[in-house]
Design an enzyme around this catalytic site. Structure first.
Site, short mmCIF file in Angstrom:
data_model
loop_
_atom_site.label_atom_id
_atom_site.label_comp_id
_atom_site.label_asym_id
_atom_site.label_seq_id
_atom_site.Cartn_x
_atom_site.Cartn_y
_atom_site.Cartn_z
N GLU A 172 1.27 1.79 10.19
CA GLU A 172 -0.07 1.49 10.42
C GLU A 172 -0.77 2.84 11.25
O GLU A 172 -1.64 2.73 11.71
CB GLU A 172 -0.16 0.37 11.26
CG GLU A 172 0.56 -0.81 11.24
CD GLU A 172 0.06 -1.44 9.89
OE1 GLU A 172 -0.87 -1.16 9.04
OE2 GLU A 172 0.74 -2.52 9.65
N LEU A 217 0.94 -1.15 0.06
CA LEU A 217 0.06 -0.03 0.10
C LEU A 217 0.62 1.30 -0.01
O LEU A 217 0.91 2.28 -0.81
CB LEU A 217 -0.97 0.00 1.28
CG LEU A 217 -1.75 1.46 1.33
CD1 LEU A 217 -2.80 1.36 0.24
CD2 LEU A 217 -2.81 1.11 2.68
#
Length: 396
Positions: free
Chosen positions: A375, A142
């Site tokens: 994250e 990502l």
């Protein structure tokens, strides 16, 4: 009403949190703790110092045998464990090293979770059993060189050709497991929105050079993903999701594991400081007998066990189907931030010895600097909570 004597005070569990766990949950925790003690702790300082994880494939297979990969997923060879059981496993793995917990998180909570939740039945059957067994390592593409906290700005592009094939071009950055992965879940822009693709890493045009010269997560494989005209069949796309809600839901699942894992790193550092304070003598007495040292230990214990209670609470909510993304942000923001402070304070108790790899404290502290960022950075989670509290979106 008969009086019952309180159990003795346990410095390792001052609040008696262990009483909240079932026998099965304790068994999971103890199994992972023993594995980490046998397989990771004897070698981790050397791996970290050399910046390598040479036995990652062996460890993956062993973790698969333990049922730790895709642990909370159902079917396809996955353990179907509860959220609390998975969290306890993350805590024990990160007490050994953040890199080992990252291996498990990326495998299970990102790559496997994406296929399990959004994949076709064919994709699930092809990949999940082998990934659960640790026979195939996965990664999750990502983040990009110019798109970290803003994934909507990704430049990786997937174009559908007349025959139905997809062609992917782009780069991903800071990808855990990338250089050893057999499969990558890659997110790309398409004409219909962001889509996920299941990419076998032996596909022509795919490469994953390892990123070196790291001072954090050194016992972890971190890579760049390069996609240069990677041609995939129509069946490679994840069919059940379009848009950023796909990768963001995967990240939310991974962040939950971090809420627990960070407390493992904090516990390891705190216990190292507590043991050291009882044996290191200055001015004719153990340094644990001085008020300033006791104040540090007390403050660390309070934050450590508050964090464990928070993780436990979020785990029970997840098991009940009531956990919200904002609550995961609450846990990730608090627990990683407090874990770093516990490591730093532990280092001061160990003095100069605190920077030595004979003790785990500095290794945990530097690892957590990465955990603080990935994250979702501190700032992103603050804004998630700020929006939830005020109803006003301050991201832009």
């Amino acid at each position: 009403m008969s009086a019952t004597a309180a159990p003795p005070f346990d410095p390792r569990d001052p609040l008696g949190i262990d009483d909240l766990l079932s026998d099965e949950e304790r068994a999971v925790r103890d199994t992972v703790r023993r594995w980490a003690a046998d397989r990771v702790l004897p070698e981790i300082a050397g791996w970290y110092e050399r910046g390598e994880l040479p036995v990652i494939r062996e460890l993956a297979r062993e973790l698969g045998s333990l049922g730790a990969l895709g642990m909370s997923l159902e079917g396809y060879g996955c353990a179907g464990a509860s959220a609390v059981q998975y969290g306890l496993a993350c805590l024990e793995l990160e007490a050994a090293d953040s890199g080992i917990r990252s291996l498990v998180s990326v495998q299970g909570s990102l790559a496997m979770y994406a296929i399990h939740r959004f994949g076709s039945e064919e994709q699930k059957r092809e990949w999940l059993p082998r990934m659960a067994a640790g026979e195939v390592i996965g990664c999750f593409g990502l983040t990009e060189p110019d798109a970290g906290s803003d994934p909507a700005a990704m430049r990786t592009r997937a174009k559908r050709e007349a025959g139905g094939d997809w062609v992917l071009d782009g780069r991903k950055m800071w990808i855990t497991n990338g250089s050893v992965a057999g499969v990558a879940v890659v997110w790309a822009r398409t004409d219909e929105g962001v889509r996920g693709f299941v990419v076998p890493t032996d596909t022509p045009g795919f490469s994953a050079p390892e990123i070196t010269h790291k001072w954090s997560l050194r016992a972890s494989v971190t890579s760049e993903l390069v996609l240069d005209g990677v041609r995939l069949p129509a069946g490679a796309v994840l069919p059940e999701v379009t848009g950023l809600k796909g990768p963001l839901s995967c990240l939310n699942h991974a962040r939950y594991g971090i809420v627990w894992g960070a407390m493992g790193a904090a516990r390891s550092s705190f216990e190292a400081a507590l043991d050291y304070a009882g044996t290191r003598e200055q001015f004719g007495r153990p340094i644990g007998g001085f008020q300033l040292t006791q104040a540090k230990l007390a403050d660390m214990a309070v934050e450590l066990h508050k964090g464990v209670l928070l993780a436990h609470h979020l785990g029970r909510r997840m098991d009940a189907g009531r956990l919200r993304p904002e609550q995961v942000s609450f846990g990730k923001l608090n627990n990683v931030r407090e874990a770093i402070e516990i490591c730093r304070t532990s280092r001061t108790i160990l003095g100069a010895n605190g920077i030595s790899l004979e003790y785990p404290v500095m290794r945990h502290a530097t690892n957590l600097e990465s955990v603080l960022t990935y994250e979702g950075t501190v700032e992103m989670h603050q804004l998630v909570l700020g929006k939830a509290l005020t109803g006003i979106d301050a991201f832009r």
